[in-house]
Write a protein that holds these residues in place. Structure first.
Motif, PDB file in Angstrom:
ATOM      1  N   TYR A  62       0.802  -1.222   0.000  1.00 20.19           N
ATOM      2  CA  TYR A  62       0.000   0.000   0.000  1.00 20.19           C
ATOM      3  C   TYR A  62       0.839   1.278   0.000  1.00 20.19           C
ATOM      4  CZ  TYR A  62      -3.733  -3.244   1.166  1.00 20.19           C
ATOM      5  OH  TYR A  62      -4.617  -4.284   1.151  1.00 20.19           O
ATOM      6  N   ASP A  63       2.161   1.160   0.023  1.00 18.00           N
ATOM      7  CA  ASP A  63       3.031   2.331   0.168  1.00 18.00           C
ATOM      8  C   ASP A  63       2.774   3.410  -0.880  1.00 18.00           C
ATOM      9  OD1 ASP A  63       4.121   1.056   2.320  1.00 18.00           O
ATOM     10  OD2 ASP A  63       6.088   0.699   1.399  1.00 18.00           O
ATOM     11  N   ALA A  64       2.718   3.041  -2.136  1.00 21.86           N
ATOM     12  CA  ALA A  64       2.554   4.031  -3.206  1.00 21.86           C
ATOM     13  C   ALA A  64       1.228   4.772  -3.067  1.00 21.86           C
ATOM     14  CB  ALA A  64       2.654   3.361  -4.573  1.00 21.86           C
ATOM     15  N   GLN A  65       0.176   4.051  -2.773  1.00 15.83           N
ATOM     16  CA  GLN A  65      -1.130   4.697  -2.647  1.00 15.83           C
ATOM     17  C   GLN A  65      -1.182   5.599  -1.415  1.00 15.83           C
ATOM     18  OE1 GLN A  65      -4.520   2.073  -2.540  1.00 15.83           O
ATOM     19  NE2 GLN A  65      -5.892   3.712  -3.150  1.00 15.83           N
ATOM     20  N   ARG A  67       1.365   7.128  -0.051  1.00 11.54           N
ATOM     21  CA  ARG A  67       2.187   8.292  -0.400  1.00 11.54           C
ATOM     22  C   ARG A  67       1.398   9.269  -1.270  1.00 11.54           C
ATOM     23  NH1 ARG A  67       6.404   5.272  -0.635  1.00 11.54           N
ATOM     24  NH2 ARG A  67       6.096   4.588  -2.759  1.00 11.54           N
ATOM     25  N   GLU A  68       0.706   8.731  -2.266  1.00  5.31           N
ATOM     26  CA  GLU A  68      -0.094   9.566  -3.161  1.00  5.31           C
ATOM     27  C   GLU A  68      -1.181  10.314  -2.393  1.00  5.31           C
ATOM     28  OE1 GLU A  68      -3.579   8.893  -6.448  1.00  5.31           O
ATOM     29  OE2 GLU A  68      -1.933   7.441  -6.430  1.00  5.31           O
ATOM     30  N   LEU A  69      -1.850   9.633  -1.499  1.00  5.64           N
ATOM     31  CA  LEU A  69      -2.906  10.273  -0.714  1.00  5.64           C
ATOM     32  C   LEU A  69      -2.341  11.315   0.241  1.00  5.64           C
ATOM     33  CD1 LEU A  69      -5.103   7.137   0.020  1.00  5.64           C
ATOM     34  CD2 LEU A  69      -5.674   9.040  -1.501  1.00  5.64           C
ATOM     35  N   GLU A  71       0.157  13.202  -0.271  1.00  4.76           N
ATOM     36  CA  GLU A  71       0.590  14.375  -1.031  1.00  4.76           C
ATOM     37  C   GLU A  71      -0.570  15.266  -1.452  1.00  4.76           C
ATOM     38  OE1 GLU A  71       2.841  12.682  -4.224  1.00  4.76           O
ATOM     39  OE2 GLU A  71       4.517  12.133  -2.908  1.00  4.76           O
ATOM     40  N   ARG A  72      -1.778  14.826  -1.294  1.00  4.19           N
ATOM     41  CA  ARG A  72      -2.944  15.625  -1.711  1.00  4.19           C
ATOM     42  C   ARG A  72      -3.198  16.774  -0.775  1.00  4.19           C
ATOM     43  NH1 ARG A  72      -7.464  11.344  -3.819  1.00  4.19           N
ATOM     44  NH2 ARG A  72      -6.188  10.453  -5.437  1.00  4.19           N
TER      45      ARG A  72
END
Length: 72
Positions: A62-65, A67-69, A71-72
């Motif tokens: 789940y790391d990438a998701q 991280r993406e969340l 950054e929002r």
């Protein structure tokens, strides 16, 4: 072809809803959840905060998701 587990099918026919208390991305992406629906009469899936926390803290699925969340 996948066949239903006869005992779980009988329970389902009697009105019992078979739920899985173990949702994971891997279970969805691997096709295992679809297999359980097709062969074990699973009609619902749930999880709880401790399972979710464990999934986020172990491994990197789940790391990438996350991280993406973040950054929002």
């Amino acid at each position: 072809a996948m066949t239903q587990n006869p005992n779980l099918q009988k329970l389902s026919e009697a009105g019992v809803s078979v739920w899985l208390d173990d949702l994971s991305r891997d279970r969805i992406e691997s096709g295992n959840l679809a297999e359980l629906i097709a062969t074990k009469s699973v009609v619902g899936v749930t999880t709880n905060p401790s399972i979710f926390q464990a999934a986020l803290s172990k491994g990197h699925v789940y790391d990438a998701q996350v991280r993406e969340l973040a950054e929002r």
